[in-house]
Design an enzyme around this catalytic site. Sequence first.
Site, short mmCIF file in Angstrom:
data_model
loop_
_atom_site.label_atom_id
_atom_site.label_comp_id
_atom_site.label_asym_id
_atom_site.label_seq_id
_atom_site.Cartn_x
_atom_site.Cartn_y
_atom_site.Cartn_z
N GLU A 122 0.86 -1.26 0.12
CA GLU A 122 -0.19 -0.09 0.00
C GLU A 122 1.03 1.11 0.06
O GLU A 122 0.67 2.02 1.13
CB GLU A 122 -0.96 0.08 1.17
CG GLU A 122 -1.96 -1.12 1.03
CD GLU A 122 -3.01 -1.38 2.29
OE1 GLU A 122 -2.82 -0.24 3.01
OE2 GLU A 122 -3.48 -2.52 2.43
N GLU A 181 -6.24 -10.37 -1.75
CA GLU A 181 -6.93 -10.18 -0.57
C GLU A 181 -8.52 -10.02 -0.86
O GLU A 181 -9.24 -8.93 -0.25
CB GLU A 181 -6.31 -8.90 0.27
CG GLU A 181 -5.10 -8.98 0.61
CD GLU A 181 -4.59 -7.83 1.35
OE1 GLU A 181 -5.27 -7.04 2.05
OE2 GLU A 181 -3.33 -7.62 1.32
O1 9MR Z 1 -6.98 -8.42 8.22
C1 9MR Z 1 -6.04 -7.68 8.91
C2 9MR Z 1 -6.41 -7.35 10.30
O2 9MR Z 1 -6.33 -8.42 11.15
C3 9MR Z 1 -5.18 -6.39 10.99
O3 9MR Z 1 -5.56 -5.98 12.03
C4 9MR Z 1 -4.92 -5.38 9.99
C5 9MR Z 1 -3.88 -4.25 10.24
O4 9MR Z 1 -2.76 -5.31 10.40
O5 9MR Z 1 -4.63 -5.78 8.44
C6 9MR Z 1 -5.56 -6.39 8.07
O6 9MR Z 1 -5.16 -6.87 6.61
C7 9MR Z 1 -4.86 -5.96 5.73
C8 9MR Z 1 -3.67 -6.36 5.08
O7 9MR Z 1 -2.55 -6.91 5.76
C9 9MR Z 1 -3.21 -5.20 3.99
N1 9MR Z 1 -4.67 -4.91 3.30
C10 9MR Z 1 -5.86 -4.40 3.98
C11 9MR Z 1 -6.04 -5.78 4.88
C12 9MR Z 1 -7.52 -5.52 5.56
O8 9MR Z 1 -7.37 -4.32 6.37
#
Ligand code: 9MR
Length: 407
Positions: free
Chosen positions: A212, A317
Amino acid sequence: MKIIWQLFGVHISFVAIIVTLLLAWLVWPRKYPQTRKRLLRSSGIILLGSILLGLNTYWPREYDKNYLDQDLPAEIETTSLKDLADARDFYIGVALTPNPAHHSLIAKEFNSVTAENHLKPGRLLVDAANWKFDFSKADELLTFAEANGMRMRGHTLIWGKFPGMTFPKQWIEQINGASDKKQTMEALIKRYIETVMGHFKGRIPAWDVVNEPMAGKGLYPSIFSNSMGEEYIDFSFHVAREVDPDCSLFLNEQIQDYDGPQGTAFLALLKRLVERGVPIDGVGLQSHHINRIHDTDALERYIRSIGQLGLKVEITELDVRLRLFGNEKDPYQAQGDQFKKIVEVCLNDPACSGVTLWGLTDRNNWMDSVPPFKWKSPNAPNMFDEDMNRKPAYLGIWNALNEATSN
Ligand code: 9MR
């Protein structure tokens, strides 16, 4: 207080108008009682409208689960998603959390996994001041994946969004106090990637090296971009290539609108990276359907454009908020159709080698814990429901893979 925020928080423009009208009412000369009355009445009407809109937005909905009454094809019991994907040399993956209750299902249905959180810096670098790592949970997940013949994607090395989770908070102080910010940042990135990729070298065949990087059309303002500009991306990929030359290196991003300004800017960034000879192999398109239903024709064109740059693509994702289909006759079916279309788009382009679902069951999903989505239920963004029934999303993915395999 929470309910007030829920009702008004995102309707801040309404609040601004109401406050302006009330202020005008307060200061308006008393010799114009009619105008003052109108100002007061208008603010009342807007207040009521805002309450109704808030209630409509946040009122929990329930949709009929028609799929519970439908017969599923018998082959679904004997042929898993993984069987179909293996036959196509395609990755079908899921975000993995340590939940032994789901492990046998995951091993049956998927040939790829991504640790949802356990490979993130916040989980690995447990004592940043002393560069102490804890790889135990990540190792456990990787061992489970390997034991079941599943590939694990590495997610993620460099990500500047949430201090404490996506990079250590101490790095902020370190960078702020450094006389040469660029050099200090380079040293941190290098040491981090060397340690983490080095630990998993040869066992994790694809890493999201940078996650990101964008905010709208520009770079997300993070400690990385603030100290190095766009070059932090180049640098991270060069270090990653040196650490594990056999690993596929990905740039992972959430694009909201493939034809829009962010999509165009991200493509331009990819082009610049390729022209500068940055060792990038692929692009992860996250595909969270959070605020809108993604246009699959636009996605198809987008994947083609990335392929033309000589890069691979994976949908990394995928999840789809059910509430986005609230106006459809059968929201669960419409959600399933969208899953099917996304998987089909990927299957149809040779540059696209796999789809990973960001979650297994609606019982646990990240959207239910993040405002404002947690207030807009049902999110239900996955392919098994809370009771582990297969939803139309499951059948949609199964059909997409099955049709591709029989062609
Ligand atoms: O699903 C993930 C959530 O449990 C975490 O709290 C969060 C922060 O680390 O990240 C979420 O996964 C994200 C992914 O790593 C990157 N793209 C967006 C995803 C959803 O927020």
